[in-house]
Scaffold this motif. Structure first.
Motif, PDB file in Angstrom:
ATOM      1  N   GLN A  33     -51.256 -13.861  44.875  1.00 60.08           N
ATOM      2  CA  GLN A  33     -50.350 -12.704  44.880  1.00 60.08           C
ATOM      3  C   GLN A  33     -49.775 -12.416  43.503  1.00 60.08           C
ATOM      4  N   SER A  34     -49.402 -13.448  42.757  1.00 63.60           N
ATOM      5  CA  SER A  34     -48.719 -13.252  41.472  1.00 63.60           C
ATOM      6  C   SER A  34     -49.689 -13.041  40.307  1.00 63.60           C
ATOM      7  N   VAL A  35     -50.775 -13.828  40.250  1.00 62.07           N
ATOM      8  CA  VAL A  35     -51.762 -13.653  39.179  1.00 62.07           C
ATOM      9  C   VAL A  35     -52.685 -12.497  39.518  1.00 62.07           C
ATOM     10  N   GLY A  36     -53.255 -12.537  40.712  1.00 56.12           N
ATOM     11  CA  GLY A  36     -54.055 -11.425  41.213  1.00 56.12           C
ATOM     12  C   GLY A  36     -55.428 -11.294  40.587  1.00 56.12           C
TER      13      GLY A  36
ATOM     14  N   ALA B  12     -50.230  -8.216  44.107  1.00 51.44           N
ATOM     15  CA  ALA B  12     -49.286  -7.241  43.547  1.00 51.44           C
ATOM     16  C   ALA B  12     -48.964  -7.509  42.085  1.00 51.44           C
ATOM     17  N   GLN B  13     -49.289  -8.709  41.586  1.00 49.55           N
ATOM     18  CA  GLN B  13     -48.983  -9.127  40.214  1.00 49.55           C
ATOM     19  C   GLN B  13     -47.491  -8.964  39.910  1.00 49.55           C
ATOM     20  N   LEU B  14     -46.685  -9.440  40.856  1.00 49.23           N
ATOM     21  CA  LEU B  14     -45.229  -9.471  40.729  1.00 49.23           C
ATOM     22  C   LEU B  14     -44.758 -10.890  41.054  1.00 49.23           C
ATOM     23  N   PRO B  15     -43.536 -11.263  40.662  1.00 48.86           N
ATOM     24  CA  PRO B  15     -43.039 -12.618  40.970  1.00 48.86           C
ATOM     25  C   PRO B  15     -42.692 -12.762  42.449  1.00 48.86           C
TER      26      PRO B  15
ATOM     27  N   LEU C 221     -33.660 -15.176  44.107  1.00 50.61           N
ATOM     28  CA  LEU C 221     -33.697 -16.005  42.904  1.00 50.61           C
ATOM     29  C   LEU C 221     -34.070 -15.160  41.687  1.00 50.61           C
ATOM     30  N   VAL C 222     -35.026 -14.256  41.853  1.00 57.86           N
ATOM     31  CA  VAL C 222     -35.409 -13.352  40.760  1.00 57.86           C
ATOM     32  C   VAL C 222     -34.226 -12.480  40.372  1.00 57.86           C
ATOM     33  N   ALA C 223     -33.507 -11.964  41.382  1.00 56.11           N
ATOM     34  CA  ALA C 223     -32.358 -11.092  41.113  1.00 56.11           C
ATOM     35  C   ALA C 223     -31.243 -11.837  40.398  1.00 56.11           C
TER      36      ALA C 223
ATOM     37  N   SER D 133     -40.844 -13.073  35.157  1.00 54.66           N
ATOM     38  CA  SER D 133     -42.249 -13.352  34.872  1.00 54.66           C
ATOM     39  C   SER D 133     -42.990 -13.809  36.121  1.00 54.66           C
ATOM     40  N   ARG D 134     -44.133 -13.184  36.375  1.00 58.04           N
ATOM     41  CA  ARG D 134     -44.952 -13.595  37.529  1.00 58.04           C
ATOM     42  C   ARG D 134     -45.614 -14.953  37.274  1.00 58.04           C
TER      43      ARG D 134
END
Length: 464
Positions: free
Chosen positions: A79-82, A88-91, A319-321, A327-328
């Motif tokens: 999901q994160s690297v894609g 989605a390439q998001l964290p 946690l991201v917020a 960073s993903r």
């Protein structure tokens, strides 16, 4: 002479987006571990519940939990690297979804057993994979008035989890809700606050991880926590293929799991939009489709290793917020840690030995920060428009129902219970329906119909 600023190409803008910034191996591993500790309790709970319902032994439950960690790590990296069209390439952290627990337990208790569960998950996930590009078209029905409501309820729906952790995690234990448990949780909460008062940004970003470590040390010093079983059992063990039997395909089980799949796709879409908003990055239909594909592909493969339906973990959105680490590759490092935990049961036992009140104290801030992010999104909405007020009020109120009384829909058909058992899916469905009624049906809208656009940095949303 006026200097002309060089214009960045779309590719350069994409590469400079915060989610694509690599922070280095050390920071990525540290922040990644913070993500793992945040979601660890959530990822092991579903296999524990399902495995207990299936009558598995303690050793078999250990295998089921290890499989959940291993597949969750693989799914998180995907999901994160894609790769092209997938991820989605998001964290975003992935793990076993709570949404399917009740349905899987029902399949097991009606005689299907784990093989029927695995067969249903595989078929329903492949159907979801096929539906992903069509499902992403609903993105235009997610203006700020909808996403703000959903993000807010994500945080509110997670707060009861943090409270249960603060009380000890096990309602049947004699020390449930004791002064000692709650005091330990409040100590951890105080550590999070104190660490965020420091002048050093690195300490503030690692405040959750440091508070959990310090809280665990303090707890151990005063007799909390049992680390005696960490060294017991296997240290290294690779996941087995179809360890609990080859999948069995039963139509009724597949249909019930398909409803769960639609709910998970809705929740994952909401989480992708929420993370995109927090990161400040563009989320369009293509990105949602890629994220849902990663969700469904990892879910389809999960039964091969003995795990279940995967979905984005809302607690890690918080946690991201809170930390501002976008960073993903940090999340990908967390996925790597999950894989190691799945291969090294000893490490899993070490993390599992962390006292639940410690996780609860940290979780209170984490999950509250998700709700705060939703409120921030809602602050962009024009509440002078009565319809916006109605959408938010009704959606959040309906989402609170299963949180206030889980048995509210107990006498409704199973498909209704599946759709509305989660406050997140309840709010999402209600907000989308009301937004369509007020903003996409000219006959009900005095000012007529016009498109509602989603922007990477949402402006004031009049929802005309």
């Amino acid at each position: 002479m006026r200097q002309v600023q060089p214009q960045l190409s779309s590719q350069q803008k994409t590469e400079n987006a915060p989610e694509h910034v690599y922070l280095g191996a050390g920071k990525s591993l540290a922040y990644g571990l913070q993500h793992v500790l945040t979601m660890y309790g959530g990822i092991i709970a579903p296999p524990l519940i399902v495995g207990t319902a299936a009558g598995l032994s303690a050793a078999e439950l250990g295998l089921l939990i290890a499989a959940a960690l291993f597949v969750g790590g693989l799914a998180t990296i995907l999901q994160s690297v894609g790769v092209k069209y997938i991820g989605a390439q998001l964290p975003i952290v992935q793990g076993v979804s709570f949404a399917g627990v009740a349905t899987m337990v029902a399949i097991i208790t009606t005689g299907g057993g784990l093989p029927a569960v695995y067969g249903a998950v595989m078929v329903a996930s492949l159907i979801g994979l096929f539906l992903a590009p069509y499902f992403s078209k609903i993105l235009r029905f997610f203006p700020a008035v909808v996403t703000g409501s959903v993000i807010t309820i994500i945080g509110l729906s997670l707060l009861p989890v943090a409270v249960r952790w603060m009380m000890g995690g096990n309602a049947k234990a004699p020390e449930w809700g004791s002064v000692a448990n709650i005091s330990l949780a409040l100590l951890t909460l105080g550590l999070v606050i104190l660490l965020n008062l420091t002048a050093r940004p690195a300490i503030r970003r690692l405040s959750i991880l440091l508070a959990i470590i310090l809280g665990t040390i303090f707890a151990y010093a005063f007799g909390f926590g049992d680390f005696s079983k960490v060294a017991q059992g296997t240290w290294i063990q690779a996941p087995s293929i179809f360890a609990f039997g080859a999948p069995v395909f039963e139509l009724s089980a597949i249909l019930s799991m398909l409803i769960v799949t639609l709910v998970i796709m809705t929740e994952t879409t909401a989480d992708i939009i929420a993370v995109g908003d927090i990161v400040g990055s563009k989320v369009d239909a293509k990105r949602v489709a890629a994220g849902v594909r990663a969700d469904m592909l990892s879910s389809a493969v999960a039964p091969v290793f003995g795990s279940f339906m995967q979905s984005a973990f809302a607690q890690n959105v918080g946690l991201v917020a809170m930390t501002g680490v976008k960073s993903r590759f940090v999340v990908a490092a967390g996925g790597g840690i999950l894989i190691v935990l799945g291969l090294l049961p000893v490490m899993g036992r070490l993390v599992a030995a962390i006292p639940m009140p410690v996780l609860g104290g940290a979780g209170l801030v984490l999950f509250g920060s998700v709700a705060a992010s939703g409120i921030r999104t809602l602050s962009k909405v024009d509440f002078n428009e009565q319809k916006n007020l109605i959408i938010v009020a009704a959606s959040i109120a309906v989402g609170m129902i299963p949180m206030i009384d889980y048995s509210f829909y107990a006498h409704f058909p199973k498909w209704v219970q599946t759709l509305f058992h989660s406050g997140i899916s309840s709010t999402c469905i209600m907000a989308i329906i009301l937004n369509i009624l007020f903003n996409h049906m000219p006959a009900l809208n005095r000012k007529g119909h016009s498109k509602v656009l989603i922007k990477s940095k949402p402006m004031v949303d009049h929802s005309h």
